[in-house]
Design an enzyme around this catalytic site. Structure first.
Site, PDB file in Angstrom:
ATOM      1  CG  HIS A   1     -61.610-102.470 -57.006  1.00  0.00           C
ATOM      2  ND1 HIS A   1     -61.375-103.931 -57.729  1.00  0.00           N
ATOM      3  CD2 HIS A   1     -60.251-101.897 -57.127  1.00  0.00           C
ATOM      4  CE1 HIS A   1     -60.040-104.049 -58.224  1.00  0.00           C
ATOM      5  NE2 HIS A   1     -59.394-102.737 -57.936  1.00  0.00           N
TER       6      HIS A   1
ATOM      7  CB  CYS B   1     -57.880 -99.514 -58.376  1.00  0.00           C
ATOM      8  SG  CYS B   1     -56.787-100.757 -58.703  1.00  0.00           S
TER       9      CYS B   1
ATOM     10  CB  CYS C   1     -58.084-104.562 -55.373  1.00  0.00           C
ATOM     11  SG  CYS C   1     -56.888-103.455 -55.755  1.00  0.00           S
TER      12      CYS C   1
ATOM     13  CG  ASP D   1     -59.154-103.781 -61.967  1.00  0.00           C
ATOM     14  OD1 ASP D   1     -59.790-104.047 -62.820  1.00  0.00           O
ATOM     15  OD2 ASP D   1     -58.920-104.760 -61.233  1.00  0.00           O
TER      16      ASP D   1
ATOM     17  NE  ARG E   1     -61.313-106.274 -63.046  1.00  0.00           N
ATOM     18  CZ  ARG E   1     -60.958-107.099 -61.979  1.00  0.00           C
ATOM     19  NH1 ARG E   1     -61.819-108.464 -62.026  1.00  0.00           N
ATOM     20  NH2 ARG E   1     -60.072-107.094 -61.189  1.00  0.00           N
TER      21      ARG E   1
END
Ligand code: CO
Length: 217
Positions: free
Chosen positions: A99, A43, A102, A45, A47
């Site tokens: 994750h 992803c 998400c 993302d 993080r």
């Protein structure tokens, strides 16, 4: 704040100095070429940084990231990355890593309109529909969302196996394993969802692709 990006350039200088002090050949070795063993599909993302959470260094992992780690078979970006990784770099493992928490998966569970991204989220909504019986039965919304993240990863691994790129590699007996993982932002742990695919036989027969022009039969 406007110049916060300058910090990144400063960090880069520090990092270069550090690498050179650890290994003076670090950059000259990397400049010779790459032969990563892994393709990571994760992803976007911020993080979930692929290298950091897997302890891999530059040169060790080929990386593709998009919203909700999707394997969309009409996505030229994904297909080009997959083709290059499998056919040229000959990676041995392709890892789809989703994750928990998400944003893409969460948005796909709801009905709010977000704009252009709704077209991307459609692919994730399709996964919900495939698994709606199981997901609808989970009353706790957090638990439902977590399971949705997991089944989404599983579907993306299956979608990898449906590509001619992966099937042709298997046909040539090129070692290529597909994996589905899920990362937990809350504790940093990656769990293996054990959806390992190693051959075409692991897929429904309608997805098997033959090399011969058997459409003329
Ligand atoms: Co995400």
């Amino acid at each position: 704040m406007l110049k916060s990006y300058l910090k990144l350039l400063e960090n880069n200088k520090t990092w270069v100095a550090e690498q050179n002090s650890i290994d003076p050949d670090f950059f000259s070795d990397l400049a010779k070429g790459q032969s990563p063993e892994y393709l990571w599909i994760g992803c976007s993302d911020s993080r979930v940084p692929a290298n950091e959470i897997t302890g891999t260094k530059p040169g060790e992992m080929f990386v593709h990231r998009n919203i909700a780690n999707m394997v969309v078979h009409s996505d030229m970006n994904l297909l080009s990355v997959l083709s290059y990784a499998v056919e040229v770099l000959k990676v041995k493992h392709v890892i789809v890593c989703g994750h928990y928490g998400c944003g893409g998966v969460k948005a796909a569970m709801g009905n709010k309109q977000y704009g252009l991204i709704d077209n991307w989220l459609r692919h994730i909504k399709d996964v919900y529909r495939f698994h709606s019986k199981e997901l609808d039965a989970i009353v706790d919304m957090d638990a439902r969302e977590r399971r949705f993240v997991e089944v989404n990863v599983i579907e993306q691994v299956l979608d990898l196996g449906k590509t001619s790129i992966v099937q042709n590699a298997w046909k040539k007996e090129q070692p290529l394993h597909l994996h589905g993982w899920v990362y937990d932002i809350k504790d940093g742990i990656i769990d293996d969802l054990n959806v390992n695919l190693t051959c075409t036989k692991d897929l429904h027969s309608v997805y098997h692709l033959d090399n011969e022009n058997d459409h003329t039969k």
